[in-house]
Write a protein that holds these residues in place. Structure first.
Motif, PDB file in Angstrom:
ATOM      1  N   LYS A  26      -5.832   3.599  -6.110  1.00 33.17           N
ATOM      2  CA  LYS A  26      -5.290   2.244  -6.091  1.00 33.17           C
ATOM      3  C   LYS A  26      -6.156   1.308  -6.918  1.00 33.17           C
ATOM      4  O   LYS A  26      -7.383   1.448  -6.930  1.00 33.17           O
ATOM      5  N   GLU A  76       0.816  -1.200   0.000  1.00 32.18           N
ATOM      6  CA  GLU A  76       0.000   0.000   0.000  1.00 32.18           C
ATOM      7  C   GLU A  76       0.859   1.263   0.000  1.00 32.18           C
ATOM      8  O   GLU A  76       0.517   2.259  -0.637  1.00 32.18           O
ATOM      9  N   VAL A 105       2.262   1.585  -3.712  1.00 31.42           N
ATOM     10  CA  VAL A 105       1.228   1.953  -4.682  1.00 31.42           C
ATOM     11  C   VAL A 105       0.690   3.361  -4.397  1.00 31.42           C
ATOM     12  O   VAL A 105       0.381   4.115  -5.323  1.00 31.42           O
TER      13      VAL A 105
END
Length: 270
Positions: free
Chosen positions: A265, A79, A82
């Motif tokens: 995302k 996370e 990204v």
């Protein structure tokens, strides 16, 4: 060799040979240590891999057993990377005439490409893949990055035949964005029948190119086990022709007039 030196050497070897089964006698003979000491070292390395969120060691018992480094990126690390990628791609200076997005610098950054390859390899490491398939040209660095973590070959689909490819199989397909008839070819020597493959590409809009690759791979009786794309674009005017894919980022809107880009995302985290 001191344990500290041996730990560094073994860690380096494991990370440079992901998905490869390595026997304990190999480590024992290479670094001049008892198998019991090697086993203790591997426990330490495995713990650190998991704490750092970069993977784990899989142990296989028996005469033909050993250990295998499995690349697995933690959710926290995924996370964070990204999220950084979304911020980078949302820079208005990337907007090109016609609402296109400049991404060549991202695809040319070795560190970024390696991290993208690690993420996709982490996601697809359980699929027992035989090859990574991409289409020339921008998807090539991504495909090699993924393949390097899975220790499998890269197969490149081309737009036109090359004399160095030998005999080829070609198909015509409809481009999703331009709705034009285009051609793609693949050497007959590229794949064995019933190979399990993963398609990797840099960008997907309607998915016409990926759908064309799937049709071409059907001619080789290949099994498309996964599809990974760096970025997907939303377009309400075009119907998506590809399902069951994994994307890292989603480009929701590129406003040429307001000089705004909305990037979120992708479905990698779903």
């Amino acid at each position: 060799m001191k344990r500290s030196d041996r730990l560094v050497a073994m860690t380096t070897y494991l990370t440079e040979h992901p998905m490869e089964l390595i026997s304990l006698p190999f480590f024992s003979e290479t670094y001049g240590a008892a198998k019991s000491s090697i086993s203790e070292d591997l426990v330490i390395i495995d713990r650190m891999f998991q704490e750092d969120g970069i993977g784990y060691l899989s142990s296989i018992s028996g005469a033909s057993g050993g250990v295998k480094y499995i690349p697995k990126v933690s959710n926290e690390n995924s996370e964070a990377f990204v999220g950084q990628l979304c911020t980078e791609l949302a820079d208005p200076n990337r907007i090109l005439p016609g609402g296109y997005l400049y991404m060549s610098d991202v695809l040319g950054n070795p560190g970024t490409i390696r991290n993208i390859g690690r993420l996709f390899a982490s996601h697809f490491s359980d699929l027992e893949l035989d090859a990574i398939v991409t289409v020339a040209t921008k998807g090539i660095p991504l495909a090699y990055a993924v393949a390097s973590f899975l220790q499998i070959p890269v197969v490149i689909v081309r737009r036109d035949p090359k004399v160095t490819e030998g005999s080829t199989v070609s198909i015509n397909y409809v481009s999703g964005s331009s709705r034009k008839i285009q051609t793609m070819v693949l050497s007959k020597r590229s794949l064995q029948a019933d190979a399990n493959v993963c398609i990797i590409d840099d960008f997907m809009k309607a998915g016409g190119t990926i759908n064309g690759m799937k049709s071409l791979l059907n001619e080789f009786q290949a099994n498309v086990r996964a599809i990974g794309v760096l970025a997907e674009a939303e377009d309400e005017e075009e119907e998506r022709v590809v399902d069951n894919y994994t994307s890292l980022v989603q480009i929701k809107n590129v406003d040429d007039n307001k000089q705004e880009i909305e990037v979120t995302k992708g479905n990698y985290f779903e």
